[in-house]
Scaffold this motif. Structure first.
Motif, mmCIF file in Angstrom:
data_model
loop_
_atom_site.group_PDB
_atom_site.id
_atom_site.type_symbol
_atom_site.label_atom_id
_atom_site.label_comp_id
_atom_site.label_asym_id
_atom_site.label_seq_id
_atom_site.Cartn_x
_atom_site.Cartn_y
_atom_site.Cartn_z
ATOM 1 N N SER A 439 0.618 -1.223 -0.024
ATOM 2 C CA SER A 439 -0.043 -0.187 -0.018
ATOM 3 C C SER A 439 0.842 1.268 -0.124
ATOM 4 C CB SER A 439 -0.862 -0.010 1.277
ATOM 5 O OG SER A 439 -0.212 0.168 2.385
ATOM 6 N N VAL A 440 0.556 2.281 -0.952
ATOM 7 C CA VAL A 440 1.289 3.453 -0.821
ATOM 8 C C VAL A 440 0.244 4.668 -0.560
ATOM 9 C CG1 VAL A 440 0.686 3.843 -3.302
ATOM 10 C CG2 VAL A 440 2.799 4.967 -2.080
ATOM 11 N N ALA A 441 0.682 5.591 0.215
ATOM 12 C CA ALA A 441 -0.304 6.389 1.143
ATOM 13 C C ALA A 441 0.257 7.897 0.866
ATOM 14 C CB ALA A 441 -0.522 5.983 2.394
ATOM 15 N N ALA A 442 -0.619 8.699 1.102
ATOM 16 C CA ALA A 442 -0.334 10.129 1.162
ATOM 17 C C ALA A 442 0.702 10.598 2.205
ATOM 18 C CB ALA A 442 -1.446 10.904 1.177
ATOM 19 N N ASP A 443 1.009 9.672 3.250
ATOM 20 C CA ASP A 443 2.121 10.020 4.230
ATOM 21 C C ASP A 443 3.357 9.751 3.509
ATOM 22 O OD1 ASP A 443 2.033 7.163 4.199
ATOM 23 O OD2 ASP A 443 1.280 7.081 6.119
ATOM 24 N N GLU A 444 3.620 9.466 2.507
ATOM 25 C CA GLU A 444 4.825 9.048 1.683
ATOM 26 C C GLU A 444 5.506 7.870 2.301
ATOM 27 O OE1 GLU A 444 7.225 12.864 1.904
ATOM 28 O OE2 GLU A 444 6.039 13.714 0.207
ATOM 29 N N THR A 445 4.796 6.940 2.424
ATOM 30 C CA THR A 445 5.156 5.523 2.919
ATOM 31 C C THR A 445 4.682 4.440 2.065
ATOM 32 O OG1 THR A 445 3.598 5.000 4.499
ATOM 33 C CG2 THR A 445 5.583 6.257 5.406
ATOM 34 N N LEU A 446 5.685 3.443 1.664
ATOM 35 C CA LEU A 446 5.185 2.334 0.898
ATOM 36 C C LEU A 446 5.217 1.037 2.067
ATOM 37 C CD1 LEU A 446 4.312 0.475 -1.697
ATOM 38 C CD2 LEU A 446 6.679 0.499 -1.918
ATOM 39 N N ARG A 447 4.355 0.384 2.562
ATOM 40 C CA ARG A 447 4.013 -0.430 3.578
ATOM 41 C C ARG A 447 3.608 -1.881 2.754
ATOM 42 N NH1 ARG A 447 4.016 2.030 8.921
ATOM 43 N NH2 ARG A 447 3.853 4.436 8.313
ATOM 44 N N PHE A 448 4.112 -2.957 3.411
ATOM 45 C CA PHE A 448 3.844 -4.406 3.114
ATOM 46 C C PHE A 448 3.069 -5.133 4.270
ATOM 47 C CE2 PHE A 448 7.172 -2.917 0.447
ATOM 48 C CZ PHE A 448 6.919 -3.418 -0.812
ATOM 49 N N TRP A 449 2.122 -5.653 4.112
ATOM 50 C CA TRP A 449 1.122 -6.311 5.075
ATOM 51 C C TRP A 449 0.926 -7.788 4.521
ATOM 52 C CZ3 TRP A 449 -0.385 -2.366 8.440
ATOM 53 C CH2 TRP A 449 -0.403 -1.149 7.958
ATOM 54 N N ASN A 450 1.248 -8.648 5.674
ATOM 55 C CA ASN A 450 1.173 -10.005 5.457
ATOM 56 C C ASN A 450 -0.278 -10.332 5.832
ATOM 57 O OD1 ASN A 450 1.340 -12.660 4.784
ATOM 58 N ND2 ASN A 450 2.696 -13.340 6.770
ATOM 59 N N VAL A 451 -1.234 -9.841 5.296
ATOM 60 C CA VAL A 451 -2.835 -9.828 5.633
ATOM 61 C C VAL A 451 -3.867 -11.047 5.121
ATOM 62 C CG1 VAL A 451 -3.456 -8.209 3.923
ATOM 63 C CG2 VAL A 451 -4.898 -8.514 6.015
ATOM 64 N N PHE A 452 -3.210 -11.441 4.026
ATOM 65 C CA PHE A 452 -3.932 -12.666 3.519
ATOM 66 C C PHE A 452 -3.502 -14.065 3.791
ATOM 67 C CE2 PHE A 452 -5.548 -9.529 -0.129
ATOM 68 C CZ PHE A 452 -6.455 -9.366 0.620
#
Length: 476
Positions: A439-452
């Motif tokens: 996910s990329v957001a307006a807070d200028e970070t690219l985050r990776f989630w092991n959600v699935f």
């Protein structure tokens, strides 16, 4: 009844219990009926005889005791009013001492043995250890990102699509005029291209199916095609749109593009004259494009609050027709529709999400054109992703404290809310194995989630054969 004290009467002769040996039928009027033996005349001494368990065995009965037990309670009941409590206690105590456990009127032998190789089955069959399915443990959903990367300069624009994850496990993200590649296998980062200010910023990116080539949409309306293995630009598609290209989607060698001019164009990248079909139905910017898993239907969402379903089999390749008509038009949303996601386990199910004035996720049957359900998320829906392994849907929203929400389908119960982003999430992308979400957001970070999570039995990856869709030695 005889008078008391009579000496002429003889006492009745007590009959001995037991069965008399008999090999033939008894004469008519005999006291004891004929009872055939239930065991065969086997010479084997270990063979046991078992009587019928529904017929009493007289050899095991005391007939006098049986008569007493049948008649004594009746006498007691008749004299119940005249028997004193002390006599009743004495009688009960005497019966316990003398009779003991001899309370059975009819005596039966043991139950006949069960036939070998057969087991009684009453309505159900007890599963064996090989048939018993292990209890599936509930998956733990991490609520925090497992990795965070800086993404300075990401354009905070709801209508753009600046993130994608290719089949070769490489993430592409556009930060203003530069396109970066991050290899998830070795965590290496590289810069693919930086465009001039006259063409930028980069407004959309999309990996081709084989994971080697990538399309880059620009603010200037141009579309660039790049080979990431050699870091070489293959060609530029010009004249497709009149303004910025905010959405891209691949269907084999067909690159579908959507622009601010409201047009949707199919471009065959193998041909010199690449514009092969045009879809006209939106009156504002096309900000969402998704081909179905079967590649037979195209979903488009626009800033005119509309969702269109286009059928590939109905598309015309004759330029004189001008444009192709949609299969379905959905006008239930009250704001722009960018978030589109085809269900991986039901080919005709599409999820769509509306903007700030709508805030709803809607589910559509694209065969019948019916809206199956609508859920108010309470926030602007920016992106949607289905779980490939479970019936779950991940939504990315804007202007809320926890912008990522995992839903259970079809109940749409919240399973988890992911924490980390401090501003609205602009785009989502899914790893090739379906387990991780970027996910990329307006807070200028690219985050990776092991959600699935991972599937229990992952299917072997299908072998991809490069068909040479960028081999321009055969341009027609």
């Amino acid at each position: 009844m005889e008078a008391a004290g009579s000496s002429s009467s003889r006492p009745p002769k007590r009959r001995r219990p037991g069965l008399r040996p008999s090999t033939s039928l008894e004469m008519a009027g005999a006291r004891t009926p004929y009872m055939p033996s239930l065991c065969t005349n086997s010479k084997n001494p270990s063979t046991k005889c078992y009587g019928d368990r529904f017929i009493p065995d007289r050899s095991a009965m005391d007939m006098d005791m049986a008569y007493y037990l049948l008649t004594e309670p009746k006498k007691d009941k008749e004299n119940e009013a005249v028997v004193s409590p002390s006599k009743e206690a004495y009688r009960r105590l005497l019966a316990e001492k003398l009779l003991g456990s001899r309370t059975r009127i009819l005596a039966f032998r043991n139950k006949p043995p069960e036939p070998e190789g057969m087991r009684p089955q009453i309505l159900f069959e007890t599963p064996t250890s090989s048939q018993t399915k292990p209890t599936k443990q509930r998956r733990k959903i991490p609520q925090f990102a497992e990795r965070t990367l800086d993404a300075p300069g990401v354009v905070d624009d709801y209508y753009l699509n600046v993130l994608d994850w290719g089949s070769k496990n490489v993430v592409s993200v556009a930060l203003e005029n530069t396109l970066y590649l991050w290899n998830a296998s070795d965590s290496s980062t590289s810069e693919l291209v930086t465009v001039d200010d006259d063409y930028g910023p980069i407004t959309s990116v999309s990996w081709a199916c084989e994971g080697q080539h990538i399309a880059v949409g620009l603010n200037s309306s141009d579309i660039q095609l790049w080979d990431t293995s050699s870091n070489r630009m293959l060609r530029t598609l010009r004249g497709v749109h009149e303004s910025r290209v905010g959405s891209l989607a691949w269907n084999s060698s067909i690159l579908t593009s959507g622009g601010m001019d409201g047009k949707i164009v199919n471009n065959d990248v193998r041909m010199r004259s690449h514009m092969v079909q045009t879809y006209r139905g939106h009156e504002a910017e096309v900000c969402g494009l998704r081909w179905s898993g079967s590649l037979q239907q195209l979903a488009s969402g626009g800033n005119d609050n509309l969702v269109h379903i286009w059928d590939a089999s109905m598309a015309s390749s004759n330029p004189s027709l001008g444009y192709n008509r949609w299969l379905h038009r959905f006008s239930d949303h009250l704001a722009a529709v960018k978030a589109l996601a085809w269900c991986p386990f039901q080919s005709n199910l599409l999820a769509s999400g509306g903007g700030g004035n709508d805030r709803c996720i809607k589910f559509w049957n694209t065969h019948t054109g019916l809206c199956l359900n609508s859920v108010d998320t309470g926030a602007q829906v920016c992106a949607l992703l289905w779980n490939k392994n479970e019936k779950e849907l991940l939504s990315a929203c804007g202007f809320v404290q926890k912008p990522l929400t995992l839903w259970k389908y079809p109940s749409m119960v919240k399973l988890a809310e992911l924490e980390g982003h401090t501003s609205r999430v602009l785009c989502l992308a899914q790893s090739p194995d379906g387990s991780t979400v970027a996910s990329v957001a307006a807070d200028e970070t690219l985050r990776f989630w092991n959600v699935f999570g991972t599937s229990e039995a992952p299917k072997p990856a299908a072998k991809t054969v490069h068909t040479g869709m960028f081999s321009f030695t055969h341009i027609r």
